[in-house]
Design an enzyme around this catalytic site. Structure first.
Site, PDB file in Angstrom:
ATOM      1  N   GLN A 161      59.228  51.717  60.288  1.00 51.59           N
ATOM      2  CA  GLN A 161      59.066  53.229  60.957  1.00 51.59           C
ATOM      3  C   GLN A 161      58.805  54.040  60.289  1.00 51.59           C
ATOM      4  OE1 GLN A 161      59.368  53.441  64.492  1.00 51.59           O
ATOM      5  NE2 GLN A 161      58.884  55.292  64.131  1.00 51.59           N
ATOM      6  N   LYS A 171      62.024  50.829  71.205  1.00 50.29           N
ATOM      7  CA  LYS A 171      61.228  49.601  71.102  1.00 50.29           C
ATOM      8  C   LYS A 171      62.006  48.471  71.303  1.00 50.29           C
ATOM      9  CE  LYS A 171      57.999  51.733  67.811  1.00 50.29           C
ATOM     10  NZ  LYS A 171      57.783  52.350  66.377  1.00 50.29           N
ATOM     11  N   ASP A 204      51.163  46.643  63.927  1.00 52.55           N
ATOM     12  CA  ASP A 204      51.041  48.251  64.265  1.00 52.55           C
ATOM     13  C   ASP A 204      49.432  48.069  63.718  1.00 52.55           C
ATOM     14  OD1 ASP A 204      52.642  49.809  65.047  1.00 52.55           O
ATOM     15  OD2 ASP A 204      53.768  50.190  63.026  1.00 52.55           O
TER      16      ASP A 204
END
Ligand SMILES: NC(=O)c1ccc[n+]([C@@H]2O[C@H](COP(=O)([O-])OP(=O)(O)OC[C@H]3O[C@@H](n4cnc5c(N)ncnc54)[C@H](OP(=O)(O)O)[C@@H]3O)[C@@H](O)[C@H]2O)c1
Length: 299
Positions: free
Chosen positions: A96, A52, A119
């Site tokens: 994460q 990422k 997200d």
């Protein structure tokens, strides 16, 4: 033989578009900024976070990685998230997954400001998505839809079977594909481990999307001739011939499926790169817009 959809190429196209948008924002003095929190040292998570970070650098999005030790407490994690929530220079925040045992992932996701929730895991954003007025699109489902659209595969009117009902992939994807829109208007069935006779459904589907997390869940004989197959699964299987001792495979038995399908995505190189591309898009969106829903006013 199926046409193999090149997810890397499609993702590169999207990254180029994002890079242009970032340049435009920079011209207005806005530097899109993603902050990623990683707790502990799970090797797979470290790879995901590195990927990422690299993708952000490629398109000019600033990326900060906040590494917290394995024994971080929930209150320290929440305090760190709150700091990022109030930091005006940060536009997107990711925690994460998976978090080490003992930490409450749900609470962590929920404590991220919905305006920075790139997200799209926050219940407020999930609710908006469900109602057809999304603030952000969840990255993996959005990547799947984008693959279909950019490959010229019509969605409206199609019968789509999704294998997997997780909150990250199956459910939001079904939601998106059933919205009244050019990228929706499909008839969708969600299957899971309690579905009786999975192939009864997959056999009829125009499009099969596998998100089960189990290799070989879909094999060629379960498919309708000329259907489209999108494989979201990423599974490690042992491979003594590989340097790492393992290789990545999807949920679909590629060899048998590609003989039946008209289009198929590979693993790796299919949905994975698209997920990251859609994350970059969300970062730009978070940096660009007064993304609050109309009744809340802007930020
Ligand atoms: N490429 C990417 O960017 C990306 C992003 C996210 C996830 N993934 C991958 O996608 C896969 C799914 O992820 P996830 O987070 O959604 O997984 P998950 O939370 O474990 O959910 C898996 C779902 O599949 C269902 N399932 C499992 N085996 C099945 C079978 N044999 N037949 C029918 N249904 C079955 C499960 O049913 P039950 O609900 O009944 O247990 C569950 O609903 C994983 O391999 C993951 O690594 C890839």
């Amino acid at each position: 033989m199926a046409y193999i959809i090149d997810g890397k190429k499609l993702a590169a196209e999207i990254k180029q578009e994002v890079a242009q948008e970032v340049q435009g924002l920079m011209g207005k003095g806005i530097e899109p900024h993603l902050a990623v929190i990683i707790v502990g040292s799970d090797p797979a998570s470290q790879v995901y976070v590195r990927n990422k970070h690299k993708a952000c650098q490629e398109v000019g999005v600033r990326s900060s990685i906040i590494e917290l030790s394995e024994n971080t407490t929930q209150s320290v994690l929440l305090a760190r998230i709150e700091e990022l929530n109030t930091d005006k220079a940060v536009h997107g925040i990711l925690v994460q997954s998976p978090l080490p045992k003992g930490l409450d992932e749900q609470e962590a996701f929920q404590s991220i400001s919905p305006l920075k929730d790139v997200d799209c895991f926050h219940p407020e954003n999930v609710g908006l998505l469900t109602q057809g007025r999304p603030r952000f699109l969840p990255c993996t489902p959005a990547g799947v839809v984008e693959i279909l659209v950019r490959t010229g595969i019509e969605i409206p009117g199609k019968y789509i079977v999704i294998v997997g009902r997780s909150n990250i992939v199956g459910r939001p994807l079904a939601n998106m594909l059933t919205q009244k829109s050019d990228r929706g208007n499909a008839t969708v069935t969600i299957c899971h481990t309690r579905t009786r006779g999975l192939s009864y459904y997959t056999k009829q589907a125009d499009i099969v999307i596998a998100a089960a997390g189990s290799p070989g869940t879909i094999i060629g004989e379960m498919l309708n001739n000329n259907c489209v197959v999108v494989d979201v699964g990423v599974n490690r299987v042992e491979d003594p011939a590989a340097k790492s001792g393992f290789r990545l495979v999807g949920d679909v038995d590629f060899e048998s499926a590609e003989l039946v399908a008209s289009h198929i995505t590979p693993v790796p190189g299919g949905v994975g790169p698209m997920t990251i591309a859609m994350l970059l898009r969300n970062c730009v969106k978070a940096a660009t817009s007064p993304v609050s829903p109309p009744w809340q006013g802007g930020d």
